[in-house]
Design a protein around this motif. Structure first.
Motif, PDB file in Angstrom:
ATOM      1  N   PRO A  82       0.817  -1.211   0.000  1.00 46.30           N
ATOM      2  CA  PRO A  82       0.000   0.000   0.000  1.00 46.30           C
ATOM      3  C   PRO A  82       0.854   1.265   0.000  1.00 46.30           C
ATOM      4  O   PRO A  82       2.060   1.231   0.276  1.00 46.30           O
ATOM      5  CB  PRO A  82      -0.812  -0.120   1.293  1.00 46.30           C
ATOM      6  CG  PRO A  82      -0.757  -1.567   1.660  1.00 46.30           C
ATOM      7  CD  PRO A  82       0.561  -2.061   1.168  1.00 46.30           C
TER       8      PRO A  82
ATOM      9  N   THR B   8      -4.185   0.750  -5.036  1.00 49.00           N
ATOM     10  CA  THR B   8      -2.819   1.271  -5.078  1.00 49.00           C
ATOM     11  C   THR B   8      -2.361   1.595  -6.487  1.00 49.00           C
ATOM     12  O   THR B   8      -1.817   2.682  -6.741  1.00 49.00           O
ATOM     13  CB  THR B   8      -1.858   0.257  -4.432  1.00 49.00           C
ATOM     14  OG1 THR B   8      -2.437  -0.274  -3.236  1.00 49.00           O
ATOM     15  CG2 THR B   8      -0.532   0.916  -4.102  1.00 49.00           C
TER      16      THR B   8
ATOM     17  N   ASP C  30      -5.665  -0.189   1.658  1.00 47.49           N
ATOM     18  CA  ASP C  30      -4.982   1.030   1.199  1.00 47.49           C
ATOM     19  C   ASP C  30      -5.976   2.193   1.143  1.00 47.49           C
ATOM     20  O   ASP C  30      -6.405   2.619   0.062  1.00 47.49           O
ATOM     21  CB  ASP C  30      -4.324   0.814  -0.160  1.00 47.49           C
ATOM     22  CG  ASP C  30      -3.272   1.876  -0.462  1.00 47.49           C
ATOM     23  OD1 ASP C  30      -3.292   2.938   0.204  1.00 47.49           O
ATOM     24  OD2 ASP C  30      -2.438   1.670  -1.363  1.00 47.49           O
TER      25      ASP C  30
END
Length: 325
Positions: free
Chosen positions: A68, A127, A169
Motif C-alpha cells: 500500500p 494502489t 490502502d
C-alpha cells in the motif's frame, strides 16, 4: 464493446471476474493488472496467469504494486488460503508477464486509446490506480469510468465498518474517489447479494470440462471459508459484479452519493463514509462551506441476481467452447 483494464488481486472472486470479462462478448479485455491484496504480489500475479491458463485467456498481464501507499501490508489468507487461490489446481502460466509495471501498462493503454473509451475496473486495493493518477494525471480526463469493488454503506468485513479493499490502502481509495472522473462503488451491500448459490454452482458444474471444474473447485474452497469465517451459506462473487455492470448497466440500481474514506479514526480507518443525496431513509447532509458535499459517486444498491447468474454461466459456456476449438 466496453474496453476494460481489470486491476485485481486473485483471489477466488477475482478469478470469476477475469473469466466473466474474457468470456463475455460485450467486454474487450485490454489487459489484467495485479496488485497486492488478497495475497502478496508474487502470489496474486501467478494466480492471474494461472486463471488465464485454466480458461484459455490470452491478454496482457502486468504486475503492479507490492504494498500500500502508506499502510503495512495486509493479506486475506483466512479466506483465500496460502496461495491466494487455494482449492483448484493452478496450471503453469501459458505466457510471460508484460514487461511493464502495471502502473505504466494502465497509463500507456489509457493514453493509446481514444479518450472516454477505457474503463478501469479495480477489484482489489486501489494502489495501482492512485499511482497511475499521480504519475500521469492526464489519464483522469481520458478514462470513461472507474467501476471499483470496495467499501460499503452499512457494514464492513475487516472491521465493523471497513471493507477489505479500502481498509488495505485507504489513502489510495480516497485519491480515487476524489479524482474528477466517473466512479461507481460496488460495495459489500451489493456484492453480498451476488452469491454462488447451490443453483448457480449446479448450473456451472453441469457444463462440464476443465473451466467448469476449475470454477467448481474455486467455489468449494471459498464456500467453506465463508461458512467458517462469516457463516455464509454461499460465497459472494464480489468482483464479478463490476464486470457485470459494464456488460449490462441495468443489472443493478445505484444512487448518487458523496463518498469519503476515513483515514485517521482509531476504530474506523478504511471506512467509506457514504452520504446519499436522494435515497429515502439514508443519511443526507448538505455539508458546509468548508467542506462542500460532492454527490458524484454512484453507489450500487440492488442486484438482479438471476441475470448475474446467467452472465456467469454464459461466460463459462463460452470459455469452455473456445477451449474445445
Amino acid at each position: 464493446m466496453e474496453k476494460v483494464i481489470l486491476d485485481c488481486d486473485p483471489g477466488h472472486d477475482d478469478a470469476i471476474a477475469i473469466m466473466l470479462a474474457a468470456g463475455n462478448p460485450a467486454i474487450d479485455l485490454l489487459g489484467i493488472t495485479t496488485v497486492a491484496g488478497n495475497q502478496t504480489i508474487e502470489k496474486v500475479t501467478r494466480n492471474a496467469l494461472s486463471v488465464c491458463a485454466a480458461a484459455g485467456i490470452h491478454v496482457p498481464v502486468a504486475r503492479g504494486a507490492s504494498a500500500p501507499l502508506v499502510a503495512s501490508q495486509v493479506v486475506a489468507e483466512d479466506i483465500h488460503g496460502a496461495t491466494g487461490l487455494d482449492g483448484p489446481a493452478l496450471p503453469e502460466p501459458a505466457f510471460a508477464l508484460d514487461p511493464r509495471h502495471a502502473v505504466d501498462f494502465i497509463i500507456d493503454t489509457v493514453m493509446a486509446h481514444e479518450s472516454n473509451t477505457v474503463n478501469l475496473v479495480p477489484v482489489g486495493p486501489l494502489t495501482n490506480i492512485a499511482l497511475a493518477m499521480r504519475k500521469e494525471p492526464r489519464i483522469i480526463e481520458r478514462v470513461k469510468s472507474v467501476v471499483l469493488m470496495g467499501g460499503a454503506h452499512t457494514r464492513g468485513n475487516m472491521t465493523p465498518h471497513a471493507e477489505f479493499n479500502i481498509y488495505v490502502d485507504p489513502e489510495a481509495a480516497e485519491a480515487a474517489f476524489r479524482a474528477d472522473w466517473n466512479v461507481t462503488m460496488v460495495g459489500l451491500d451489493l456484492t453480498h447479494q451476488a452469491l454462488a448459490s447451490a443453483e448457480l454452482q449446479a448450473r456451472v458444474r453441469a457444463i462440464g470440462g476443465p473451466v467448469s471444474e476449475f470454477v467448481g473447485a474455486v467455489w468449494d474452497f471459498v464456500g467453506a471459508a465463508y461458512r467458517e469465517v462469516y457463516e455464509f451459506e454461499a460465497p459472494p462473487v464480489h468482483d464479478a459484479c463490476c464486470v457485470a455492470a459494464l456488460i449490462d448497466p441495468t443489472i443493478f440500481t445505484t444512487a448518487m452519493a458523496d463518498v469519503r474514506v476515513e483515514l485517521r479514526g482509531e476504530w474506523t480507518r478504511g471506512t467509506t463514509v457514504v452520504n446519499f443525496r436522494d435515497v429515502p431513509g439514508m443519511h443526507h447532509s448538505s455539508g458546509s462551506a468548508e467542506r462542500q458535499t460532492d454527490f458524484r459517486t454512484a453507489v450500487a444498491l440492488q442486484l438482479d441476481q438471476q441475470r448475474f447468474a446467467d452472465q456467469v454461466v454464459d461466460a463459462v459456456e463460452r470459455l469452455t467452447a473456445n477451449l474445445a476449438k
